[in-house]
Design a protein around this motif. Structure first.
Motif, short mmCIF file in Angstrom:
data_model
loop_
_atom_site.label_atom_id
_atom_site.label_comp_id
_atom_site.label_asym_id
_atom_site.label_seq_id
_atom_site.Cartn_x
_atom_site.Cartn_y
_atom_site.Cartn_z
N THR A 51 51.23 27.98 36.79
CA THR A 51 50.52 26.87 37.25
C THR A 51 49.22 26.62 36.67
O THR A 51 48.52 27.42 36.48
N ASP A 52 48.89 25.27 36.56
CA ASP A 52 47.47 24.86 36.16
C ASP A 52 46.74 24.57 37.31
O ASP A 52 45.65 23.93 37.09
N ASP A 53 47.22 24.69 38.62
CA ASP A 53 46.63 24.28 39.74
C ASP A 53 45.34 25.06 40.11
O ASP A 53 44.56 24.61 40.95
N PHE A 54 45.29 26.48 39.58
CA PHE A 54 44.33 27.41 40.04
C PHE A 54 43.46 27.95 38.77
O PHE A 54 44.20 27.98 37.88
N GLU A 55 42.47 28.34 39.21
CA GLU A 55 41.36 29.07 38.26
C GLU A 55 41.22 30.31 39.14
O GLU A 55 40.69 30.21 40.05
N GLU A 107 48.32 32.19 36.80
CA GLU A 107 47.88 31.07 35.64
C GLU A 107 48.74 30.83 34.60
O GLU A 107 48.72 29.79 33.99
N GLN A 152 53.01 26.34 45.71
CA GLN A 152 51.61 26.94 45.46
C GLN A 152 51.80 28.33 46.13
O GLN A 152 51.37 29.36 45.57
N ASP A 190 40.74 19.67 37.48
CA ASP A 190 41.39 19.79 38.79
C ASP A 190 41.80 20.69 39.19
O ASP A 190 42.49 21.01 40.24
N LYS A 191 41.29 22.19 38.56
CA LYS A 191 41.92 23.36 39.07
C LYS A 191 41.07 23.76 40.57
O LYS A 191 39.85 23.53 40.52
N ARG A 192 41.80 24.51 41.30
CA ARG A 192 41.07 24.99 42.40
C ARG A 192 40.76 26.37 42.42
O ARG A 192 41.72 27.14 41.90
#
Length: 357
Positions: free
Chosen positions: A81-85, A78, A277, A50-52
């Motif tokens: 948050t686990d939201d992004f790569e 990183e 974010q 689910d990472k953007r």
């Protein structure tokens, strides 16, 4: 017949299941390969799970402090948050800086770390940073950019679909040549100096008595080797990493132009992020920027020491530096209106207040 039909349907279902979930851009191998071109949107934004994916484009190579700082930005985000790569690219693997800025405007790229010079093509006010002999030292640069003037310059970006998150550093440009030591403005007379294709830079070198020659950076080493040009001007780390000491004999601390880097984000993509974010990314950009400045100055000192081993170093005295500044005053007046008289005056007045000049 029914059995065959059922079998065919099962095969079709399995085939579609195997093909589903595709469309994500492949992650670069160790950040070394440029990603496949995309049209943006959900596929371009999708990462692992689910990472953007947030891509950072740099025009510099992977030995430069700005690349190190970009990796630091990746680490900071990183960790939070686990939201992004975060994917970091160097050496213009995605695009050159001007094209990368255009990609930000289109929403097909998230971040570019670029010097201010390409931005003057979009906002003429950014040409103010090309005015020679205006910023004299790193402390002045920091106070100028981290204060109201820096915020004002960031505010101009929104009209171009850009968000400025942090000021990073490219550094001071300095002169090398293969003819003679340059200790005064008189020593520049007739020297063929390669410059960027920038009218302010060209006019400045003409006013100082040199013969400026715009040329692609990729052609410069050979041009100096063959004597097509006598010299060039760049920050110490660039001079060192490019091994110009092999074809240049003299180096002077002219410090004639200070060039910032900007950490730019696509406004259309920025607006899609949540407030939390945005905060994480903004704070990481600022912290990585402080790391970048400190590291860039360390590397500049280290580079100069290495360059001194193979080149003659000439220090410009305060008296001679004042003569350089006087020589380029007509350039500032000539370009003031095209940059924006209000911006130029505010820039110069703010520097004067900082330095007590």
């Amino acid at each position: 017949m029914k059995v065959k039909l059922i079998s065919l349907l099962m095969v079709l279902v399995l085939f579609l299941a195997a093909c589903g979930g595709g469309g994500n851009d492949p992650a670069p191998a160790d950040n070394g390969d440029a990603p496949a071109e995309t049209e943006g949107g959900e596929d371009a934004a999708a990462g692992s799970g689910d990472k953007r994916v947030i891509r950072v484009s740099n025009g510099i190579n992977d030995q430069h402090p700005a690349y190190e700082a970009s990796l630091r930005f990746k680490e900071l985000v990183e960790e939070q948050t686990d939201d992004f790569e975060i994917q970091v690219y160097h050496s213009g693997q995605i695009a050159d800086d001007r094209s990368a800025i255009e990609m930000l405007q289109l929403g097909t790229l998230e971040i570019v770390v670029t010097s201010t010079s390409p931005l003057a093509n979009f906002l003429p006010e950014y040409g103010v940073f090309d005015l020679p002999f205006t910023i004299s030292d790193p402390a002045t640069a920091d106070e100028l950019l981290d204060g109201p003037f820096g915020e004002k310059m960031f505010g101009l970006l929104e009209s171009q679909g850009l968000v400025g998150l942090a000021w990073w550093e490219n550094g001071f440009r300095n002169l090398t040549n293969s003819v003679r030591p340059v200790a005064s403005v008189d020593d520049l007379n007739g020297l063929k100096i390669r410059t960027m294709e920038n009218e302010i830079h060209l006019d400045a070198w003409r006013e100082m008595g040199a013969n400026p020659t715009p040329m692609a950076f990729t052609e410069l080493f050979t041009a100096m080797q063959q004597g097509t040009v006598d010299g060039q001007e760049n920050p110490y780390p660039t001079i060192d990493l490019s091994q110009y000491a092999e074809v240049q004999e003299h180096i002077s601390d002219t410090n004639h132009v200070y060039t910032p880097f900007l950490f730019l984000f696509s406004k259309s993509i920025w607006d899609e992020l949540s407030a939390d974010q945005q905060t994480i990314i903004h704070e990481a950009a600022l912290e990585a920027g402080l790391f970048n400045r400190e590291r860039n100055r360390e590397v500049a000192d280290e580079s100069l020491e290495r360059l001194k081993e193979g080149m003659t170093f000439t220090e410009i005295t305060d008296e001679e530096r004042a003569r350089f500044q006087e020589a380029v005053q007509p350039v500032i007046e000539k370009h003031k209106d095209s940059i924006g008289a209000e911006i130029v005056d505010e820039y110069l007045n703010t520097i004067s207040e900082i330095t007590g000049g």
